[in-house]
Scaffold this motif. Sequence first.
Motif, PDB file in Angstrom:
ATOM      1  N   GLU A   1       0.881  -0.799   0.238  1.00 48.69           N
ATOM      2  CA  GLU A   1      -0.659   0.124  -0.033  1.00 48.69           C
ATOM      3  C   GLU A   1       0.482   1.299   0.352  1.00 48.69           C
ATOM      4  N   ARG A   2       2.590   0.601   0.265  1.00 50.60           N
ATOM      5  CA  ARG A   2       3.240   1.916   0.256  1.00 50.60           C
ATOM      6  C   ARG A   2       3.737   1.845  -0.752  1.00 50.60           C
ATOM      7  N   ARG A   3       3.440   1.348  -1.606  1.00 47.65           N
ATOM      8  CA  ARG A   3       4.388   1.418  -3.145  1.00 47.65           C
ATOM      9  C   ARG A   3       3.293   1.611  -4.791  1.00 47.65           C
ATOM     10  N   VAL A   4       2.904   1.569  -4.117  1.00 51.23           N
ATOM     11  CA  VAL A   4       1.366   2.027  -5.516  1.00 51.23           C
ATOM     12  C   VAL A   4       2.358   2.692  -6.435  1.00 51.23           C
ATOM     13  N   ARG A   5       2.285   2.926  -7.760  1.00 51.13           N
ATOM     14  CA  ARG A   5       2.459   2.933  -8.636  1.00 51.13           C
ATOM     15  C   ARG A   5       1.590   3.155 -10.578  1.00 51.13           C
ATOM     16  N   ARG A   6       1.433   4.037 -11.105  1.00 49.26           N
ATOM     17  CA  ARG A   6       0.425   4.155 -11.704  1.00 49.26           C
ATOM     18  C   ARG A   6       0.642   3.313 -13.075  1.00 49.26           C
ATOM     19  N   ASP A   7       1.416   2.079 -13.346  1.00 52.63           N
ATOM     20  CA  ASP A   7       1.333   0.937 -14.253  1.00 52.63           C
ATOM     21  C   ASP A   7       1.412  -0.201 -13.698  1.00 52.63           C
ATOM     22  N   MET A   8       0.420  -0.032 -12.355  1.00 49.66           N
ATOM     23  CA  MET A   8       0.152  -1.357 -11.696  1.00 49.66           C
ATOM     24  C   MET A   8      -1.416  -1.740 -12.592  1.00 49.66           C
ATOM     25  N   PRO A   9      -1.361  -3.538 -12.539  1.00 46.13           N
ATOM     26  CA  PRO A   9      -2.550  -3.886 -13.278  1.00 46.13           C
ATOM     27  C   PRO A   9      -3.760  -3.288 -12.421  1.00 46.13           C
ATOM     28  N   PRO A  10      -4.944  -3.550 -12.764  1.00 44.37           N
ATOM     29  CA  PRO A  10      -6.396  -3.326 -12.362  1.00 44.37           C
ATOM     30  C   PRO A  10      -6.467  -4.342 -11.311  1.00 44.37           C
ATOM     31  N   LEU A  11      -7.061  -3.578  -9.931  1.00 47.02           N
ATOM     32  CA  LEU A  11      -6.429  -4.642  -8.430  1.00 47.02           C
ATOM     33  C   LEU A  11      -8.145  -4.835  -7.994  1.00 47.02           C
ATOM     34  N   TRP A  12      -8.309  -6.160  -8.312  1.00 42.27           N
ATOM     35  CA  TRP A  12      -9.487  -6.369  -7.116  1.00 42.27           C
ATOM     36  C   TRP A  12      -9.946  -6.883  -5.934  1.00 42.27           C
ATOM     37  N   LEU A  13     -10.253  -6.631  -5.098  1.00 40.31           N
ATOM     38  CA  LEU A  13     -10.301  -7.247  -3.730  1.00 40.31           C
ATOM     39  C   LEU A  13     -11.375  -7.435  -2.816  1.00 40.31           C
ATOM     40  N   LEU A  14     -11.118  -8.247  -2.497  1.00 41.46           N
ATOM     41  CA  LEU A  14     -12.419  -9.251  -1.481  1.00 41.46           C
ATOM     42  C   LEU A  14     -11.855  -9.043   0.070  1.00 41.46           C
ATOM     43  N   HIS A  15     -12.667  -8.824   1.382  1.00 39.11           N
ATOM     44  CA  HIS A  15     -12.469  -8.719   2.628  1.00 39.11           C
ATOM     45  C   HIS A  15     -14.192  -8.646   3.247  1.00 39.11           C
ATOM     46  N   ALA A  16     -14.031  -9.724   4.610  1.00 43.20           N
ATOM     47  CA  ALA A  16     -14.630 -10.010   5.060  1.00 43.20           C
ATOM     48  C   ALA A  16     -14.681  -8.609   6.617  1.00 43.20           C
ATOM     49  N   GLU A  17     -15.355  -7.825   6.602  1.00 48.42           N
ATOM     50  CA  GLU A  17     -14.874  -6.525   8.161  1.00 48.42           C
ATOM     51  C   GLU A  17     -15.041  -7.761   9.063  1.00 48.42           C
TER      52      GLU A  17
END
Length: 324
Positions: free
Chosen positions: A245-261
Amino acid sequence: MTLDRRHLLAAGLALPLAGRAAQAAVPTRPADVAPDASIALWPEGHLAVPPGLVERVVQRSDDAQASDRMLEHITRPRLDIFRPAKPNGAAVVLAPGGGYRYVVIDKEGYELARWLAARGVTAYVLFYRLPGDGWADRADVPLADAQRAMRLVRSRAAVDGIDPERVAFGGFSAGGHVATSLLTRFDAQVYAPVDAADTLSARPDALAGIYPVVSMDAAIAHPGSRGNLLGPEPSAAAEALHSPERRVRRDMPPLWLLHAEDDSVVPVANSVRLRAAARAIGNPCECHFFERGEHGFGLMKAAGLPVAIWPELLWNWLDSHQIV
């Protein structure tokens, strides 16, 4: 009742296909589940295996219809391949979790691989090296294996009948840290090239994190994953380097996230922080947060909860990015 739910979920997820594909989502005994092929990530003799390291499979389930195996002390990092009866050209590499102490085989590997294969996707389950087993450059060996896996899959495009520009990567739990590390460090020089495959890109065309370990910030990190990856007293620089999360970059691929609260193992803040970082730079990011599900639900343990719909949500997203 648990078995009934598992069968209901399997029936709901399976496509109405004939033959092998229709059977692929039905839970079977461990002896009945096997990949179509298994290939080593690295040439024989290339890795300096730590002395005394011996692979071991441990069965954690006493339910004959719901295998839950784990692989410890991996000495032969590899890809187990599940081939569809009718390939559609898409490929997905899966990195199961295990807190960087072991790699889950069934729940976060073979189950989803078989589900994907039933829909025409060639699925590769990645068994990556574990950093606490004595490997040199411990913190980078999982990423090295993930990069190598992406390159090797692309090098096999003609053999496996896939499109090298439609290769996604997905990771669960600690495997989600493998995935999100690849998200932001797909071109980091973490190993010396060994053959022609290493001339190819390791950047996934899309990437999914399922209840992922992301941050190495002690405030929200999964303690076991953090300790196994970085050791007992990591430096601030090591924490930062291995916190995607501290190294994001504009050329990284599309991202999908799933999490339970209600995840009591890997706090949902891991996905929340990564989503915020991706959104801040305008990177495509789709997130699904569910009230209940806890940690490690995979396919079968999601039965009876709203989160059980997650594979369909992932499928639709992959389709929207022209992967499947």
